[in-house]
Design a protein around this motif. Structure first.
Motif, PDB file in Angstrom:
ATOM      1  N   CYS A  25      -4.950   6.896   4.634  1.00  0.00           N
ATOM      2  CA  CYS A  25      -3.985   7.342   3.629  1.00  0.00           C
ATOM      3  C   CYS A  25      -3.151   8.503   4.174  1.00  0.00           C
ATOM      4  O   CYS A  25      -1.924   8.509   4.055  1.00  0.00           O
ATOM      5  CB  CYS A  25      -4.729   7.739   2.359  1.00  0.00           C
ATOM      6  SG  CYS A  25      -3.661   8.054   0.949  1.00  0.00           S
ATOM      7  N   ILE A  33       1.104   4.284  -2.806  1.00  0.00           N
ATOM      8  CA  ILE A  33       1.064   5.715  -2.460  1.00  0.00           C
ATOM      9  C   ILE A  33       2.281   6.424  -3.044  1.00  0.00           C
ATOM     10  O   ILE A  33       2.164   7.478  -3.670  1.00  0.00           O
ATOM     11  CB  ILE A  33       0.993   5.908  -0.929  1.00  0.00           C
ATOM     12  CG1 ILE A  33      -0.366   5.440  -0.389  1.00  0.00           C
ATOM     13  CG2 ILE A  33       1.270   7.366  -0.546  1.00  0.00           C
ATOM     14  CD1 ILE A  33      -0.432   5.345   1.129  1.00  0.00           C
ATOM     15  N   ARG A  50      -0.552   7.303   6.641  1.00  0.00           N
ATOM     16  CA  ARG A  50       0.587   6.643   5.984  1.00  0.00           C
ATOM     17  C   ARG A  50       1.524   7.676   5.355  1.00  0.00           C
ATOM     18  O   ARG A  50       2.751   7.553   5.473  1.00  0.00           O
ATOM     19  CB  ARG A  50       0.103   5.658   4.923  1.00  0.00           C
ATOM     20  CG  ARG A  50      -0.416   4.360   5.528  1.00  0.00           C
ATOM     21  CD  ARG A  50      -0.963   3.458   4.426  1.00  0.00           C
ATOM     22  NE  ARG A  50      -1.389   2.183   4.934  1.00  0.00           N
ATOM     23  CZ  ARG A  50      -0.680   1.058   4.867  1.00  0.00           C
ATOM     24  NH1 ARG A  50       0.512   1.063   4.294  1.00  0.00           N
ATOM     25  NH2 ARG A  50      -1.149  -0.073   5.348  1.00  0.00           N
ATOM     26  N   SER A  68      -6.311   8.679  -1.806  1.00  0.00           N
ATOM     27  CA  SER A  68      -6.896   7.568  -1.044  1.00  0.00           C
ATOM     28  C   SER A  68      -7.778   6.693  -1.934  1.00  0.00           C
ATOM     29  O   SER A  68      -7.798   5.470  -1.799  1.00  0.00           O
ATOM     30  CB  SER A  68      -7.664   8.087   0.167  1.00  0.00           C
ATOM     31  OG  SER A  68      -8.748   8.891  -0.232  1.00  0.00           O
ATOM     32  N   THR A  88       0.837  -1.202   0.000  1.00  0.00           N
ATOM     33  CA  THR A  88       0.000   0.000   0.000  1.00  0.00           C
ATOM     34  C   THR A  88       0.869   1.248   0.000  1.00  0.00           C
ATOM     35  O   THR A  88       0.602   2.194  -0.749  1.00  0.00           O
ATOM     36  CB  THR A  88      -0.958  -0.002   1.211  1.00  0.00           C
ATOM     37  OG1 THR A  88      -1.764  -1.191   1.152  1.00  0.00           O
ATOM     38  CG2 THR A  88      -1.847   1.216   1.216  1.00  0.00           C
ATOM     39  N   LEU A 148      -7.795   3.197   0.077  1.00  0.00           N
ATOM     40  CA  LEU A 148      -7.761   3.392   1.532  1.00  0.00           C
ATOM     41  C   LEU A 148      -8.740   4.501   1.891  1.00  0.00           C
ATOM     42  O   LEU A 148      -9.094   5.321   1.042  1.00  0.00           O
ATOM     43  CB  LEU A 148      -6.374   3.848   1.997  1.00  0.00           C
ATOM     44  CG  LEU A 148      -5.256   2.853   2.106  1.00  0.00           C
ATOM     45  CD1 LEU A 148      -3.986   3.562   2.556  1.00  0.00           C
ATOM     46  CD2 LEU A 148      -5.593   1.738   3.074  1.00  0.00           C
TER      47      LEU A 148
END
Length: 153
Positions: free
Chosen positions: A38, A12, A41, A28, A8, A33
């Protein structure tokens, strides 16, 4: 802070490397997500130093800096004082957009952006006044087949 990058995070990073101006909502959605997950992260990767900066990439031709040059340097000195002078020169000369200490036959490779061969010669004269080198050569880029800042994710 240590951060383990998972798939993930890689998605991103892949999106942000293409467009760091994307909204958190759009990001996102692309990485599947929630907006908050998001955002967390992205913040974690910023705090961990994985995301170093969000920048704008400028077209060199638009600034009149259409000539890209790779400068190969061999030095006769590997003394700390020479290295300090060299690092100071690299930081002081804005034409240098990348500087790399190498293994093998070369000691350093510089990536330089200038408007013309004449401008390169002026840069060259300023560089060798600041720091002595044993050997220096330049290769002028004829065509950029691939030139990216994006890292493989």
């Amino acid at each position: 802070m240590s951060h383990i990058i998972d798939e993930t995070d890689r998605r991103i990073l892949s999106v942000l490397q293409r467009d760091a101006t994307i909204s958190m909502d759009a990001l996102s959605e692309l990485v599947h997500l929630s907006r908050n997950a998001c955002w967390r992260r992205v913040k974690q990767m910023e705090e961990a130093g994985i995301l170093k900066a969000r920048v704008a990439l400028v077209d060199p031709d638009a600034l009149g800096l259409g000539l890209s040059v790779f400068v190969m340097i061999r030095t006769a000195s590997h003394e700390p004082h020479w290295l300090e002078r060299f690092e100071a020169a690299v930081k002081a000369l804005p034409e240098i957009i990348g500087a790399h200490r190498m293994s093998g036959d070369l000691d350093y490779v510089l990536r330089v952006r200038v408007a013309s061969v004449k401008d390169y010669d002026r840069f060259y004269q300023r560089l060798i006044k600041r720091v002595p080198v044993a050997e220096i050569s330049a290769s002028f880029v004829m065509d950029d087949i691939k030139d990216t800042t994006a890292l493989p994710t």
